[in-house]
Design an enzyme around this catalytic site. Structure first.
Site, PDB file in Angstrom:
ATOM      1  N   ASP A 188       0.702  -1.378   0.112  1.00 20.37           N
ATOM      2  CA  ASP A 188      -0.023  -0.177   0.439  1.00 20.37           C
ATOM      3  C   ASP A 188       1.111   1.327  -0.056  1.00 20.37           C
ATOM      4  OD1 ASP A 188      -2.102   1.681   0.626  1.00 20.37           O
ATOM      5  OD2 ASP A 188      -1.287   1.791   2.250  1.00 20.37           O
ATOM      6  N   ASP A 248      -0.413   5.141   1.205  1.00 20.06           N
ATOM      7  CA  ASP A 248      -0.550   5.786   1.945  1.00 20.06           C
ATOM      8  C   ASP A 248      -0.674   5.231   3.417  1.00 20.06           C
ATOM      9  OD1 ASP A 248      -0.677   8.529   1.274  1.00 20.06           O
ATOM     10  OD2 ASP A 248      -2.552   7.428   0.203  1.00 20.06           O
ATOM     11  N   ASP A 253      -5.621  14.406  12.664  1.00 21.56           N
ATOM     12  CA  ASP A 253      -5.958  13.479  13.892  1.00 21.56           C
ATOM     13  C   ASP A 253      -7.441  12.501  13.404  1.00 21.56           C
ATOM     14  OD1 ASP A 253      -3.960  13.746  15.542  1.00 21.56           O
ATOM     15  OD2 ASP A 253      -5.313  13.768  17.228  1.00 21.56           O
ATOM     16  N   ASP A 280      -1.281  -1.174   6.377  1.00 28.28           N
ATOM     17  CA  ASP A 280      -1.671  -0.131   7.073  1.00 28.28           C
ATOM     18  C   ASP A 280      -3.180  -0.078   7.649  1.00 28.28           C
ATOM     19  OD1 ASP A 280      -2.582   2.516   7.659  1.00 28.28           O
ATOM     20  OD2 ASP A 280      -2.435   2.132   5.144  1.00 28.28           O
TER      21      ASP A 280
END
Length: 215
Positions: A9, A11, A40, A168
């Protein structure tokens, strides 16, 4: 089994692009006098493509398909200008890629980011490392659809079981499972270790070089 290829992946896995993506979207929101979001908050908007991120960032009352499409076009225009301004590889990623290349491991990128931008970022930040950098060209092929991952395996002439899929997010883990590839999560991205394990990660890396141990 000896793994011979790795699909990454982009990003949250290879690069931290959170600030550039957030800044581009906040520029659009500010121009419309809509509320902006913190980095965030954007961390949880990333992963399903930039069009999906635009939809999540817009106020609920301003979330029509027409508005999403208009804001998406504006966001992409701005993001294209700044997509490598603050975006940097995570610590240890370049060292990992160097080791993988020295071991003759085949490498590719598969992202839900627009194909044009995926190719641009991969080429500028990681020149000469990847056999292919594939982004989103049509919504139907968006991860967790494994189609592009399977096409990469065919190009490499490798069995899917010989390929690691590293990401991620839960979407990356689902893509790995759908492609019958070995799902590897990373703890430095936009989701937690528990989320990754719950959605199928066989292993969760704490540092990039931990990947060498799997090989």
């Amino acid at each position: 089994m000896k793994f011979k290829g790795i699909i990454f992946d982009l990003d949250g896995t290879l690069v931290n692009s959170l600030e550039d993506i957030s800044d581009a979207m906040n520029t659009v929101l500010t121009s419309l006098n809509y509320p902006t979001h913190t980095y965030d908050t954007y961390q949880y908007f990333i992963g399903s493509g930039l069009r999906n991120l635009v939809s999540k960032a817009l106020p609920t009352s301003k979330n029509s398909e027409e508005q999403i499409e208009t804001c998406f076009d504006c966001m992409i225009t701005k993001y294209r200008e700044i997509c490598t301004l603050k975006t940097k590889p995570y610590e240890g990623i370049v060292e990992l890629l160097d080791q993988l290349v020295s071991r003759n491991i085949k490498l590719a990128v598969f992202s839900n980011k627009a194909d044009e931008l995926t190719k641009k970022i991969a080429a500028e930040i990681f020149p000469d490392y990847f056999d292919a950098a594939i982004g989103l060209s049509t919504e139907a092929l968006k991860k967790p659809n494994p189609f592009e991952a399977l096409e990469i395996s065919k190009k490499w002439n490798l069995k899917t079981e010989e390929i690691l899929f590293v990401g991620d997010s839960d979407i990356d883990m689902q893509t790995a499972i759908n492609a019958n590839m070995f799902a590897v999560g990373v703890s430095w991205g936009y989701r937690t270790k528990d989320e990754l394990i719950a959605t199928g990660a066989k292993v969760v890396l704490n540092t990039p070089l931990d990947l060498i141990e799997i090989l």
